[in-house]
Write a protein that holds these residues in place. Structure first.
Motif, short mmCIF file in Angstrom:
data_model
loop_
_atom_site.label_atom_id
_atom_site.label_comp_id
_atom_site.label_asym_id
_atom_site.label_seq_id
_atom_site.Cartn_x
_atom_site.Cartn_y
_atom_site.Cartn_z
N ASN A 1 10.64 3.58 8.77
CA ASN A 1 10.42 3.78 7.33
C ASN A 1 10.20 2.48 6.55
N VAL A 2 9.68 1.46 7.22
CA VAL A 2 9.34 0.23 6.49
C VAL A 2 8.16 0.51 5.56
N HIS A 3 7.29 1.45 5.98
CA HIS A 3 6.23 1.96 5.11
C HIS A 3 6.08 3.46 5.37
N HIS B 1 -4.59 6.74 9.88
CA HIS B 1 -5.65 6.73 8.87
C HIS B 1 -5.52 5.64 7.81
N ASP B 2 -4.29 5.23 7.53
CA ASP B 2 -4.11 4.34 6.37
C ASP B 2 -4.11 2.85 6.73
N LEU C 1 11.30 -6.24 11.61
CA LEU C 1 11.11 -5.29 10.50
C LEU C 1 11.10 -5.97 9.12
N HIS C 2 11.29 -7.27 9.07
CA HIS C 2 11.38 -7.93 7.75
C HIS C 2 10.65 -9.27 7.79
N ALA D 1 0.85 -1.21 0.00
CA ALA D 1 0.00 0.00 0.00
C ALA D 1 0.88 1.25 0.00
N SER D 2 1.98 1.19 0.73
CA SER D 2 2.89 2.32 0.81
C SER D 2 3.50 2.62 -0.56
N SER D 3 3.92 1.58 -1.27
CA SER D 3 4.55 1.81 -2.58
C SER D 3 3.53 2.32 -3.60
N ARG D 4 2.27 1.88 -3.49
CA ARG D 4 1.23 2.39 -4.39
C ARG D 4 0.96 3.87 -4.12
N ARG D 5 0.98 4.21 -2.86
CA ARG D 5 0.75 5.62 -2.49
C ARG D 5 1.88 6.49 -3.05
N LEU D 6 3.11 6.00 -2.92
CA LEU D 6 4.26 6.77 -3.42
C LEU D 6 4.19 6.91 -4.95
#
Ligand SMILES: Cc1cc2nc3c(=O)[nH]c(=O)nc-3n(C[C@H](O)[C@H](O)[C@H](O)COP(=O)(O)OP(=O)(O)OC[C@H]3O[C@@H](n4cnc5c(N)ncnc54)[C@H](O)[C@@H]3O)c2cc1C
Length: 434
Positions: free
Chosen positions: A200-202, A208-209, A433-434, A157-162
């Motif tokens: 900063n993993v996401h 909210h997200d 974290l992974h 979701a984070s990469s799609r947002r970026l």
């Protein structure tokens, strides 16, 4: 030699094997054999912390073989498939490696006394789609699978947002069941999301997200606790951003949503089913009386009424407490007390009369993440309940696990392990974290 076989090395079974190994196995008075399908033990009440990435299971597991060598019992790795009560044998399936290769062949073991301690599995109550689409927290493997899926969903979701996408940028987690497992997991997840953002993993906004919801059929969360504590837990969860949907009954589970009987659709990237338990399928092969959720019925000596060479303890058993007139709950506290009782009874000479098992309810504690818990303590004064919350309850909650470690390894090793884990927590991130 008289052989006592314990099938299942969980909260109850491993404590029992350890005690009986110490009292009978070490000095050759009896042969104690523990069977488990896994080579290592992990205390089940901590599974939600594995699912949230808070705890590394490798640091907290106990190798059955090591425990057996130290405490005078024998460990056999494999899944119990059936029991032949006429010939007094237990059939064990082959033990396979992760890639399916057979490491140990199918075997059978003879017993004089058999203790069933299989624990329980998730009960989907025949809700359409639940078994196919919902995840569960019955084992370390399942908890790890949930953790990895949760992490992958946040990163995706984070990469799609970026990348500027308008869809797929929110992560929805629906937990079905507002009992201890659901509440504890929801609280841990809201902390995990924040910690992952800190590293900063996401890059999602934790408030909210990432939406964590609990869907509960009853009017209150934690129905086994005092209603004041249930309301307090709900308020605390809401303050963490968890959506609490009580009086909501699930009608169907789809791959991407949970539908309730009012027709509301709860979007779900991951659905976690924590709405109840039942005895495992192996219980149906024994030809012993069971209740409607496949738990084996036992009497006040924890023996099955049809066969006094077979005992059952913990979540796979159904013992009606004569004082309360109701079945004891599926809890680690019960499994522990039943294990301690049988450790004394089975260590006595055959034919010696033993008192009945008496369950003592010391109360219940539910974790609300790293900094809080709620619960009630019983037993200080007859009939009086003391409600606890906040950090005090959290410390008492942590002591429950220490008590189990102490039952397995003694005080010194428990204290040493606690120090090691504390030091480790100071030099590594608070979640995986992974
Ligand atoms: C997330 C979560 C949180 C919880 N929190 C609490 C809490 O705060 N307090 C509390 O009191 N209780 C809690 N519980 C409940 C508690 O974990 C159980 O009541 C307790 O573990 C039951 O102990 P047991 O020995 O009956 O079974 P388990 O501890 O489940 O052990 C069963 C063992 O049997 C083995 N096994 C099963 N089938 C077979 C087979 N066919 N062959 C060989 N081996 C087999 C399994 O591998 C396992 O090792 C929680 C449970 C969960 C899932």
């Amino acid at each position: 030699m008289h052989t006592i076989v314990i099938a299942g090395g969980g909260a109850g079974g491993l404590e029992l094997a350890t005690r009986l190994g110490d009292s009978l196995g070490r000095n050759g008075r009896a042969r104690i054999i523990l069977i488990d399908r896994s080579p290592t033990h992990f205390w089940k009440p901590l599974l939600h912390t594995v699912a949230s990435g808070k705890r590394d299971p490798l640091m907290h597991e106990v190798a059955y073989s090591a425990q057996a060598a130290e405490h005078g019992f024998q460990f056999v790795c494999g899944e119990v498939l059936s029991v032949d009560r006429t010939r007094r044998t237990v059939s064990i399936g082959p033990f396979r490696s992760d890639d399916g290769q057979e490491i140990l062949p199918a075997r059978s073991l003879r017993y004089d006394k058999l203790v069933l301690a299989f624990g329980a599995v998730t009960n989907f109550f025949n809700i359409s789609g639940a078994a196919e689409h919902a995840m569960t927290l019955d084992s370390v493997w399942q908890a790890e699978l949930f953790r990895k899926r949760f992490l992958a969903n946040c990163m995706h979701a984070s990469s799609r947002r970026l990348a500027g996408a308008s869809e797929g940028t929110i992560v929805n987690i629906v937990i079905v069941g507002g009992g201890a497992t659901g509440v504890e997991l929801a609280a841990e997840l809201s902390h995990t999301v924040r910690t992952l953002a800190k590293y900063n993993v996401h890059t999602l906004d934790p408030d909210h997200d990432v939406r964590v919801s609990i869907v509960e059929r009853g009017e209150l969360l934690l129905p086994h606790l005092n209603p004041r504590l249930s309301r307090r837990a709900a308020r605390y969860l809401r303050s963490l951003g968890v959506e609490v949907c009580t009086s909501t009954t699930v009608a169907r589970v789809d791959a991407d949503a949970v539908l309730d009987t009012n027709g509301t659709r709860h979007a779900a990237d991951i659905t976690l089913w924590a709405a109840g338990v039942e005895g495992p399928a192996v219980c149906t092969t024994l030809g012993l009386p069971m209740n409607r959720i496949r738990q084996i019925i036992v009497n006040a000596a924890l023996q099955t009424p049809d066969d006094d060479s077979v005992y059952a303890i913990g979540d796979c058993s159904n013992y009606i407490c004569p004082v309360k007139g109701a079945a004891v709950p599926p809890r680690a506290q019960v499994a522990h007390q039943q294990a301690m009782y049988l450790a004394e009874v089975l260590a006595k000479q055959p034919g010696t009369r033993s008192p009945d098992f008496q369950y003592r309810d010391y109360g219940s504690l539910v974790s609300l993440g790293p900094f809080a818990a709620v619960g009630s303590l019983l037993g200080a004064a007859p009939g009086r309940e003391m409600l606890v919350g906040g950090v005090t309850a959290r410390v008492l909650y942590a002591l429950m696990y220490q008590k189990h470690v102490m039952a397995l390894h003694g005080f010194i090793r428990m204290a040493a392990q606690t120090v090691v884990h504390w030091l480790r927590s100071k030099v590594s991130p608070s979640v995986k974290l992974h």
